[in-house]
Scaffold this active site. Structure first.
Site, mmCIF file in Angstrom:
data_model
loop_
_atom_site.group_PDB
_atom_site.id
_atom_site.type_symbol
_atom_site.label_atom_id
_atom_site.label_comp_id
_atom_site.label_asym_id
_atom_site.label_seq_id
_atom_site.Cartn_x
_atom_site.Cartn_y
_atom_site.Cartn_z
ATOM 1 C CD GLU A 31 -2.979 -1.295 0.187
ATOM 2 O OE1 GLU A 31 -2.982 -0.209 -0.721
ATOM 3 O OE2 GLU A 31 -3.651 -2.135 -0.228
ATOM 4 C CG ASN A 53 -0.542 5.415 -0.888
ATOM 5 O OD1 ASN A 53 -1.825 5.056 -1.789
ATOM 6 N ND2 ASN A 53 -0.824 5.415 0.542
ATOM 7 N NE ARG A 77 -4.170 1.659 -4.499
ATOM 8 C CZ ARG A 77 -3.500 2.393 -3.528
ATOM 9 N NH1 ARG A 77 -3.365 3.702 -3.441
ATOM 10 N NH2 ARG A 77 -2.688 2.022 -2.788
#
Lengths: 146, 139
Positions: free
Chosen positions: A50, A54, A106
C-alpha cells in the site's frame, strides 16, 4: 551502521507498478530474520504494498521518479520507511481517513490497511517535496532462543 | 545518467509478464474468473479489463471470482472487485468470491467486502447462489 540499528536494507527504484511486488518481497525477506509468523508477514506485505503503491500512483503524476524503501532492525522491531520526492500530500490527516481517495478504484483503503496491519504508522509530507511513511512492526510472539 | 534517462531506458526495456493468470468460463449467464498469482497495482488493470470485456461481450448477469490460487491481494485488487460489484449490481447481478486463502480473506473482510458479496467454498456453490438470487429477483 547507524547507532542502535542491528541490520539495515535500502532499496531505490523508479515509481513503476512492477516494482511494488519486488518491494514487498524484499521487505518480507528482510523481516524473516525477526521471527514473524506467516500471517504477520502477510500483513507486512500488504502494508508495504500500500505504501509503495501510494508513491507509484500519487507522488509523480507526470513522469516516474524515485521511491526509496529502507528497512531497519532495532531491538527486535522492524522499521520500514517508504519515501518519495514527488508532489507531496496537502492534507495528510484527510488522506489518512478511510473514505478518502483521489483514486476511486482504491477506495482510500491504503492507509486503513497500513494502520490495521502495522504497530505504528507516521506520515510526513511537504507539498512539492515528497512524502515519507514510517511504519513499525514487532513480532507478537517472542522468538524461541536455543 | 540522470533519473529521466535511466527511467526512459527502463521503460523501453522488456516488461516482465504480470504475475497473475486469468482463466475464464461462462456458466448459466455467470462469468467465472479463476485468478492465480498476486493481485496488486501491476496486475489489477488486466483483471479489470478482463471483467469489462467479458461483461461487455456477452449478456452476463453475475460474476464468480475463484480466488483459491490468489496468493496476495491489496487495495488495488479490492478496487476492481468493488467496481465489478457496482457495475453488476445495477443490473441486479451479484459478485461471489470462491475459496480465498485465509490471509487473502482477512484483507477482503477488513475492506468490508463480506458485507457486499458472499464468500463460498466451491464454484458450484457460487453458481447455486447466483441462480437462487435470480429466481428471487424474478419471483
Amino acid at each position: 551502521m547507524p547507532d542502535g540499528v542491528d541490520n539495515i536494507m535500502e532499496l531505490r527504484f523508479p515509481s513503476l507498478a512492477e516494482n511494488v511486488g519486488m518491494a514487498r518481497v524484499a521487505v518480507a525477506a528482510f523481516a524473516s530474520q525477526l521471527g514473524f509468523t506467516v500471517p504477520e508477514v502477510e500483513e507486512l506485505r500488504v502494508a508495504v504494498s500500500e505504501a509503495v503503491s501510494n508513491a507509484v500512483i500519487h507522488a509523480y503524476p507526470d513522469e516516474p521518479g524515485w521511491v526509496e524503501v529502507t528497512c531497519k532492525l532495532r531491538e527486535g522491531t522492524l522499521l520500514v520507511t517508504v519515501r518519495d520526492y514527488g508532489c507531496g500530500i496537502e492534507d495528510v490527516e484527510a488522506a489518512r481517513r478511510p473514505a478518502y481517495s483521489s483514486d476511486p478504484e482504491r477506495m482510500g483503503l491504503g492507509f486503513a490497511f497500513m494502520d490495521s496491519f502495522m504497530d505504528s504508522v507516521e506520515v510526513e509530507s511537504q507539498v512539492g517535496k515528497g512524502t515519507t511513511v514510517r511504519m513499525t512492526k514487532r513480532p507478537k510472539r517472542e522468538p524461541i532462543r536455543v | 545518467m540522470g533519473i529521466h534517462t535511466s527511467l526512459e531506458t527502463l521503460m523501453k526495456g522488456e516488461r516482465r509478464d504480470p504475475v497473475m493468470e486469468i482463466e475464464q468460463a461462462v456458466a448459466n449467464r455467470a462469468l467465472i474468473l479463476r485468478l492465480s498469482g498476486e493481485l496488486d497495482l501491476k496486475t489489477a488493470p488486466s483483471f479489470k479489463e478482463t471483467v469489462l470485456q467479458a461483461l461487455g461481450a456477452a449478456r452476463l448477469h453475475d460474476l464468480v471470482v475463484n480466488l483459491s490460487a490468489v496468493t496476495f491481494v491489496d487495495s488495488s485488487g479490492i478496487g476492481v472487485l468493488l467496481g465489478s460489484y457496482k457495475e453488476l449490481q445495477r443490473g441486479g447481478g451479484q459478485v461471489v468470491l470462491v475459496a480465498p486463502q485465509p490471509h487473502v480473506r482477512t484483507v477482503l473482510e477488513l475492506a468490508g467486502l463480506a458485507r457486499l458479496m458472499p464468500f463460498v467454498t466451491t464454484e458450484a456453490e457460487a453458481l447455486e447462489l447466483v441462480a437462487a438470487g435470480r429466481r428471487q429477483a424474478n419471483a
